[in-house]
Write an enzyme that holds these catalytic residues in place. Structure first.
Site, PDB file in Angstrom:
ATOM      1  N   ASP A  93       0.829  -0.941  -0.165  1.00  0.00           N
ATOM      2  CA  ASP A  93      -0.172   0.011  -0.161  1.00  0.00           C
ATOM      3  C   ASP A  93       0.821   1.217  -0.030  1.00  0.00           C
ATOM      4  O   ASP A  93       1.949   1.346   0.908  1.00  0.00           O
ATOM      5  CB  ASP A  93      -0.776  -0.092   1.343  1.00  0.00           C
ATOM      6  CG  ASP A  93      -2.119   1.001   1.168  1.00  0.00           C
ATOM      7  OD1 ASP A  93      -2.007   2.113   0.521  1.00  0.00           O
ATOM      8  OD2 ASP A  93      -3.171   0.782   1.828  1.00  0.00           O
ATOM      9  N   HIS A 112      -0.300   4.541   0.116  1.00  0.00           N
ATOM     10  CA  HIS A 112      -0.920   5.770   0.294  1.00  0.00           C
ATOM     11  C   HIS A 112      -0.170   6.456   1.333  1.00  0.00           C
ATOM     12  O   HIS A 112      -0.303   6.569   2.548  1.00  0.00           O
ATOM     13  CB  HIS A 112      -2.365   5.377   0.884  1.00  0.00           C
ATOM     14  CG  HIS A 112      -3.272   4.922  -0.175  1.00  0.00           C
ATOM     15  ND1 HIS A 112      -3.274   3.443  -0.613  1.00  0.00           N
ATOM     16  CD2 HIS A 112      -3.931   5.636  -1.042  1.00  0.00           C
ATOM     17  CE1 HIS A 112      -4.046   3.575  -1.639  1.00  0.00           C
ATOM     18  NE2 HIS A 112      -4.387   4.759  -1.903  1.00  0.00           N
TER      19      HIS A 112
END
Length: 137
Positions: free
Chosen positions: A11, A13
């Site tokens: 991930d 983000h």
């Protein structure tokens, strides 16, 4: 209090991760941010190395469940982490599901607090209240 935080698994983000760090700092926490693409072992190693009180894992791509299933097992391998407060938040599923389904599942995985699609400040308010209650008992 010391907090290890970061984004689990594959991930990237980074913006949300940075906002979490800034918000924790503003509330007086000492933050050790592992960044994005972090494996569970790295979280636990960092918690040991820093003497963290809280481990706050985030996920925004919804793939946290695949990574989080091993939390209880991994934590049990680290004898000094019995009192570590385990928190996970963000978007915790791929697709849609409600908190009534998700929260018990993640608690079974070993998390004390689970925030699925909860506003950051609401989640941090709840964390602070949890810590106060834990200290009082």
């Amino acid at each position: 209090m010391k907090v290890v935080t970061g984004v689990v698994g594959n991930d990237i983000h980074v913006v949300a991760n940075r906002l979490i760090e800034l918000s924790l700092n503003a509330r007086g926490f000492e933050v050790f941010n592992l960044g994005v693409n972090t494996y569970l072992e790295e979280f636990f190693d960092a918690a040991v190395e820093t003497g963290a009180d809280i481990l706050l894992i985030s996920s925004l791509n919804g793939e946290a469940e695949g990574w989080a299933r091993e939390v209880k097992l991994l934590k049990s391998k680290y004898k000094t982490l019995d009192d570590l407060v385990m928190v996970i938040g963000g978007n915790l599923v791929v697709g849609t599901a409600d908190a009534d389904t998700i929260v018990p599942k993640y608690k079974k995985y070993g998390f004390d607090l689970v925030f699925h699609q909860v506003d950051l400040n609401t989640g941090l308010d709840t964390l602070e209240e949890f810590i106060k209650e834990r200290k009082a008992s």
